[in-house]
Design an enzyme around this catalytic site. Structure first.
Site, mmCIF file in Angstrom:
data_model
loop_
_atom_site.group_PDB
_atom_site.id
_atom_site.type_symbol
_atom_site.label_atom_id
_atom_site.label_comp_id
_atom_site.label_asym_id
_atom_site.label_seq_id
_atom_site.Cartn_x
_atom_site.Cartn_y
_atom_site.Cartn_z
ATOM 1 N N CYS A 1 -12.689 2.793 19.094
ATOM 2 C CA CYS A 1 -13.111 1.945 17.976
ATOM 3 C C CYS A 1 -13.794 0.663 18.441
ATOM 4 O O CYS A 1 -14.450 -0.013 17.655
ATOM 5 C CB CYS A 1 -11.921 1.610 17.089
ATOM 6 S SG CYS A 1 -11.185 3.078 16.357
ATOM 7 N N HIS B 1 -13.956 -4.499 12.889
ATOM 8 C CA HIS B 1 -13.712 -3.052 12.840
ATOM 9 C C HIS B 1 -12.874 -2.763 11.596
ATOM 10 O O HIS B 1 -11.870 -3.421 11.330
ATOM 11 C CB HIS B 1 -12.991 -2.625 14.110
ATOM 12 C CG HIS B 1 -12.457 -1.240 14.045
ATOM 13 N ND1 HIS B 1 -13.233 -0.162 13.684
ATOM 14 C CD2 HIS B 1 -11.203 -0.750 14.287
ATOM 15 C CE1 HIS B 1 -12.487 0.938 13.721
ATOM 16 N NE2 HIS B 1 -11.263 0.606 14.070
ATOM 17 N N ASN C 1 -11.518 4.624 8.381
ATOM 18 C CA ASN C 1 -11.821 4.157 9.734
ATOM 19 C C ASN C 1 -12.748 5.172 10.407
ATOM 20 O O ASN C 1 -12.325 6.263 10.758
ATOM 21 C CB ASN C 1 -10.487 4.018 10.488
ATOM 22 C CG ASN C 1 -10.668 3.586 11.927
ATOM 23 O OD1 ASN C 1 -11.765 3.618 12.476
ATOM 24 N ND2 ASN C 1 -9.567 3.211 12.556
HETATM 25 O O1 UT7 Z 1 -8.981 2.095 14.798
HETATM 26 C C1 UT7 Z 1 -7.934 1.825 15.656
HETATM 27 C C2 UT7 Z 1 -7.104 0.779 15.122
HETATM 28 N N1 UT7 Z 1 -6.117 1.333 14.227
HETATM 29 C C3 UT7 Z 1 -5.424 0.523 13.476
HETATM 30 O O2 UT7 Z 1 -5.682 -0.653 13.456
HETATM 31 C C4 UT7 Z 1 -4.264 1.071 12.670
HETATM 32 C C5 UT7 Z 1 -3.162 0.029 12.645
HETATM 33 N N2 UT7 Z 1 -1.997 0.439 11.896
HETATM 34 C C6 UT7 Z 1 -1.974 0.466 10.553
HETATM 35 O O3 UT7 Z 1 -2.973 0.226 9.930
HETATM 36 C C7 UT7 Z 1 -0.677 0.759 9.861
HETATM 37 O O4 UT7 Z 1 0.390 0.689 10.798
HETATM 38 C C8 UT7 Z 1 -0.634 2.145 9.148
HETATM 39 C C9 UT7 Z 1 -1.553 2.107 7.936
HETATM 40 C C10 UT7 Z 1 -1.087 3.221 10.107
HETATM 41 C C11 UT7 Z 1 0.772 2.440 8.666
HETATM 42 O O5 UT7 Z 1 1.228 1.410 7.808
HETATM 43 P P1 UT7 Z 1 2.684 0.801 8.012
HETATM 44 O O6 UT7 Z 1 2.879 -0.189 6.950
HETATM 45 O O7 UT7 Z 1 2.771 0.328 9.420
HETATM 46 O O8 UT7 Z 1 3.607 2.060 7.725
HETATM 47 P P2 UT7 Z 1 4.686 2.743 8.671
HETATM 48 O O9 UT7 Z 1 4.021 3.565 9.708
HETATM 49 O O10 UT7 Z 1 5.712 1.752 9.112
HETATM 50 O O11 UT7 Z 1 5.390 3.697 7.640
HETATM 51 C C12 UT7 Z 1 6.143 3.162 6.540
HETATM 52 C C13 UT7 Z 1 6.686 4.329 5.744
HETATM 53 C C14 UT7 Z 1 7.421 5.349 6.583
HETATM 54 O O12 UT7 Z 1 8.493 5.859 5.788
HETATM 55 P P3 UT7 Z 1 9.998 5.291 5.978
HETATM 56 O O13 UT7 Z 1 10.338 5.573 7.403
HETATM 57 O O14 UT7 Z 1 9.914 3.841 5.660
HETATM 58 O O15 UT7 Z 1 10.753 6.100 4.986
HETATM 59 C C15 UT7 Z 1 6.414 6.441 6.800
HETATM 60 O O16 UT7 Z 1 7.012 7.703 6.994
HETATM 61 O O17 UT7 Z 1 5.600 5.034 5.130
HETATM 62 C C16 UT7 Z 1 5.676 6.415 5.483
HETATM 63 N N3 UT7 Z 1 4.310 6.907 5.586
HETATM 64 C C17 UT7 Z 1 3.649 7.413 4.527
HETATM 65 N N4 UT7 Z 1 4.007 7.590 3.253
HETATM 66 C C18 UT7 Z 1 3.094 8.118 2.432
HETATM 67 C C19 UT7 Z 1 3.512 6.957 6.672
HETATM 68 N N5 UT7 Z 1 2.318 7.461 6.337
HETATM 69 C C20 UT7 Z 1 2.375 7.762 5.014
HETATM 70 C C21 UT7 Z 1 1.466 8.310 4.116
HETATM 71 N N6 UT7 Z 1 1.866 8.456 2.829
HETATM 72 N N7 UT7 Z 1 0.227 8.673 4.459
#
Ligand code: UT7
Length: 344
Positions: free
Chosen positions: A125, A267, A297
């Protein structure tokens, strides 16, 4: 005696480079959040609130990454009013080439840029920013005059479409920039690039590590990759920490107050990252460029795709100061400060 680079340590001096054209291209097929919800356990509400993404585009049966990249480059050429024969170099930033030996020469051929060398550059990225800085070295040295830098990726090929933690994030696209050697106009002010391979495990598209028997006792590694894997929270924390640091250092180095920035061009990975970085510099939301709701993305393509959209809808005007930062797998990140000089 002060060197050329010391001279650049104030905002009055600019590297001899002008940004004069841009272009972009995206695939026809649109996949909405609701449609993804029919395949994996997710919802429009979750994706929108956690990322800002509403839909993404993926390359379908009658399209290719090379076609998109060629189209984006042609548009940049047209805006720059360049004859294709005057291009010295084409750099394609991509992690998803159609040919592992490199896809840039195919784009060179498609464009009819018969005097240009062409090569691929991979930095995920951050790839576009790394390619831009690489290109600028040829212009600063005086060895080349006109370069097309393309960011294009097709992550849809490498996403596990049954993994909701990654598949909702990515899309395909291409963007391009025409940059040229020029002492007359305000252009590139400065840049900084960084990598930290120790943290590379947070986000990768790793080789499958499968070995097959070859002859006798010898085996060979099969050419195969695993799907994208990401520790989202770690990458998020990395981005909101490192991007303000690298941008802040650049602004300080060149004595530029964040209030002078016309556009924050980051980005496009997550709206919450854009908002957090903007808040660190008290940049109002009207100056934060964002189109990830429409594309997700698109990896190396996000920055030129966003730039092109904002130039063509006349938000970005000639003379505007842009603070740009890319970040992602590697881990790698970088920033650049430049004035836009294209006219559309
Ligand atoms: O291009 C390279 C750079 N990439 C980035 O900058 C990505 C950086 N990271 C992020 O943008 C975020 O961390 C994400 C969008 C990927 C994830 O958001 P988050 O707020 O960090 O969520 P999380 O991974 O902590 O997940 C929270 C909850 C989890 O459930 P529990 O354990 O709280 O019950 C996940 O299982 O959300 C759940 N979850 C989803 N639920 C519905 C994870 N993905 C999904 C989904 N739909 N697609």
């Amino acid at each position: 005696m002060r060197s050329f680079f010391d001279l650049n340590s104030n905002s009055e001096f600019h590297l001899p480079i002008s940004f004069v054209g841009c272009g972009s291209a995206t695939p026809q097929t649109i996949i909405s959040n609701a449609e993804l919800g029919e395949r994996v356990d997710t919802s429009d509400e979750w994706i929108k609130s956690r990322t800002g993404i509403r839909q993404r585009r993926v390359i379908g049966a009658n399209e290719s990454l090379i076609d998109l990249a060629t189209h984006a480059a042609r548009n940049a050429l047209k805006m720059a009013k360049w004859d294709e024969k005057t291009i010295d170099l084409i750099i394609l930033a991509t992690s998803t080439p159609e040919d592992l030996f490199g896809s840039a020469p195919k784009i060179q051929s498609n464009l009819g840029a018969s005097n240009a060398a062409a090569f691929d550059l991979t930095a995920a990225c951050s790839g576009f920013l790394f390619a831009l800085v690489t290109a600028s070295q040829y212009l600063i040295s005086g060895s080349m005059k006109r370069i097309i830098v393309i960011g294009a990726d097709q992550l849809s090929k490498w996403v596990d479409w049954d993994d909701r933690s990654t598949c909702v994030l990515f899309g395909d696209g291409a963007g391009a920039l025409a940059i040229e050697a020029s002492h007359e106009n305000k252009g590139l002010i400065g840049y900084s690039l960084k990598s930290d391979g120790n943290r590379g495990g947070c986000l990768n598209l790793a080789h499958s590590n499968i070995f097959e028997d070859l002859v006798n006792e010898a085996s060979h590694q099969r050419g195969d990759y695993l799907p994208i894997r990401m520790e989202g929270k770690e990458v998020y924390k990395f981005a909101v920490k490192e991007v303000p640091i690298i941008l802040g250092e650049l602004l300080e180095k060149y004595n530029i107050h964040s209030g002078s920035i016309d556009w924050l061009l980051l980005h496009q990975a997550n709206q919450r990252i854009l908002d957090a970085v903007a808040a660190r510099f008290s940049i109002p939301s009207e100056k934060v460029l964002s189109n990830l709701e429409n594309y997700g993305n698109t990896s190396a393509a996000t920055i030129p795709l966003m730039l092109d959209e904002a130039v063509r809808d006349k938000r970005i005007k000639s003379g505007d100061l842009i603070a740009c930062s890319g970040f992602g797998a590697g881990l790698s990140w970088g920033a650049a400060l430049f004035y836009w000089h294209g006219s559309y």
